[in-house]
Design an enzyme around this catalytic site. Structure first.
Site, PDB file in Angstrom:
ATOM      1  N   ARG A 142       0.838  -1.199   0.000  1.00  0.00           N
ATOM      2  CA  ARG A 142       0.000   0.000   0.000  1.00  0.00           C
ATOM      3  C   ARG A 142       0.876   1.253   0.000  1.00  0.00           C
ATOM      4  NH1 ARG A 142      -4.759   0.778   4.379  1.00  0.00           N
ATOM      5  NH2 ARG A 142      -5.523  -1.022   3.210  1.00  0.00           N
TER       6      ARG A 142
ATOM      7  N   THR B 187      -0.953   7.604  -1.202  1.00  0.00           N
ATOM      8  CA  THR B 187      -2.247   7.443  -1.882  1.00  0.00           C
ATOM      9  C   THR B 187      -3.118   6.379  -1.236  1.00  0.00           C
ATOM     10  OG1 THR B 187      -1.430   5.748  -3.421  1.00  0.00           O
ATOM     11  CG2 THR B 187      -1.115   8.056  -4.037  1.00  0.00           C
TER      12      THR B 187
ATOM     13  N   ASP C 225      -4.542  -9.088  11.933  1.00  0.00           N
ATOM     14  CA  ASP C 225      -3.741  -9.132  10.712  1.00  0.00           C
ATOM     15  C   ASP C 225      -3.402 -10.588  10.394  1.00  0.00           C
ATOM     16  OD1 ASP C 225      -1.203  -9.212   9.092  1.00  0.00           O
ATOM     17  OD2 ASP C 225      -1.507  -7.041   9.134  1.00  0.00           O
TER      18      ASP C 225
ATOM     19  N   ASP D  63       0.408 -11.454   9.894  1.00  0.00           N
ATOM     20  CA  ASP D  63       1.157 -11.517  11.146  1.00  0.00           C
ATOM     21  C   ASP D  63       0.842 -12.780  11.925  1.00  0.00           C
ATOM     22  OD1 ASP D  63       2.446  -9.134  10.670  1.00  0.00           O
ATOM     23  OD2 ASP D  63       1.121  -7.930  11.916  1.00  0.00           O
TER      24      ASP D  63
END
Length: 209
Positions: A104, A108, A200, A203
Site C-alpha cells: 500500500r 495514496t 492481521d 502476522d
C-alpha cells in the site's frame, strides 16, 4: 453482477471461531487456515467441467465421470494468501501456483504491484485468487487487474473473511469474478481492518508484528 458464495459448514465455522480468538497461536492458526481453505475448495471447484469415460473395475466395465482436463492455477496475494495454498493443493495437486505481491502506497493508500510471477500458460487456466481477508477490496482488485492485463478470463476470488465494503468494491470493479467466502463480518474500522475479524492474518500466520 458476480455471485457471492458464503460457504456455511459446521467444520468451517468451528475452525474459524478458533482462529478468531486472540489467544490462538501461530501454529494452530496456520494449520486451521489451511484446513478451511481445503474445505472451501470443495465448493469452489464444484463446477469444474467433467467428461464421461469407460473404465474396467475388478467386476465389470462401466461408464463414469472424470475431470475433463481443464487446467487450474492458484494465485495467492502475498503474503497472507500463501497460507491458503497448501490446503487447496491437497485437493488439486496438479494446479500451478503464481504469486502476486502488493504493497500500500503510504501517500495514496492505493495498492502497488511489486511482484508478479505466473505460469506461462496462465491464460488457459481456471484461476483461484486467494487472500484470507477481503477488507477494502483494493488488493483483490489490483491482483485481478494484474491477471486480466495478462489475458486471464476465468478467475474466482476466495477469502476467509470479508467486509461488506470490500465485497461491494470487487463486485463493482469485476462483475465477472465470483467471490467465495467463509464469513461476512460487520464492517471496516477507521484503519481498514475488518470488525470483528481476526486481526492481521499475515502476522498471525507467520508470527510477525
Amino acid at each position: 453482477m458476480s455471485t457471492v458464495h458464503e460457504i456455511k459448514h459446521p467444520l468451517i465455522e468451528h475452525k474459524l471461531s478458533l482462529m478468531r480468538q486472540k489467544e490462538t497461536g501461530t501454529k494452530d492458526f496456520r494449520e486451521m487456515l489451511g484446513e478451511i481453505a481445503m474445505l472451501m475448495a470443495y465448493e469452489v471447484t464444484r463446477d469444474l467441467p467433467m467428461k464421461e469415460i469407460e473404465i474396467e473395475t475388478p467386476m465389470s466395465k462401466c461408464t463414469t465421470r472424470m475431470l475433463s482436463g481443464k487446467k487450474m492455477g492458484i494465485v495467492p496475494i502475498l503474503r497472507a494468501g500463501l497460507g491458503m495454498v497448501d490446503g487447496i493443493m491437497q485437493l488439486v495437486p496438479a494446479a500451478k501456483v503464481g504469486h502476486i505481491g502488493l504493497y500500500r502506497d503510504p501517500e495514496t493508500l492505493l495498492p502497488v504491484e511489486y511482484y508478479c510471477k505466473l505460469p506461462p500458460d496462465v491464460q488457459e487456466r481456471e484461476l483461484i485468487v486467494v487472500d484470507p481477508m477481503l477488507a477494502t477490496g483494493g488488493s483483490a482488485n489490483a491482483a485481478i487487474d494484474c491477471l486480466k492485463k495478462r489475458g486471464c478470463t476465468s478467475i474466482k476470488l476466495v477469502s476467509l473473511i470479508g467486509a461488506p465494503e470490500g465485497i461491494e468494491a470487487v463486485q463493482k470493479a469485476h462483475p465477472d469474478v465470483d467471490i467465495y467466502i467463509a464469513a461476512i463480518d460487520e464492517r471496516l474500522d477507521d484503519h481498514g481492518y475488518i470488525v470483528p475479524g481476526l486481526g492481521d492474518a499475515g502476522d498471525r500466520i507467520f508470527g510477525t508484528k
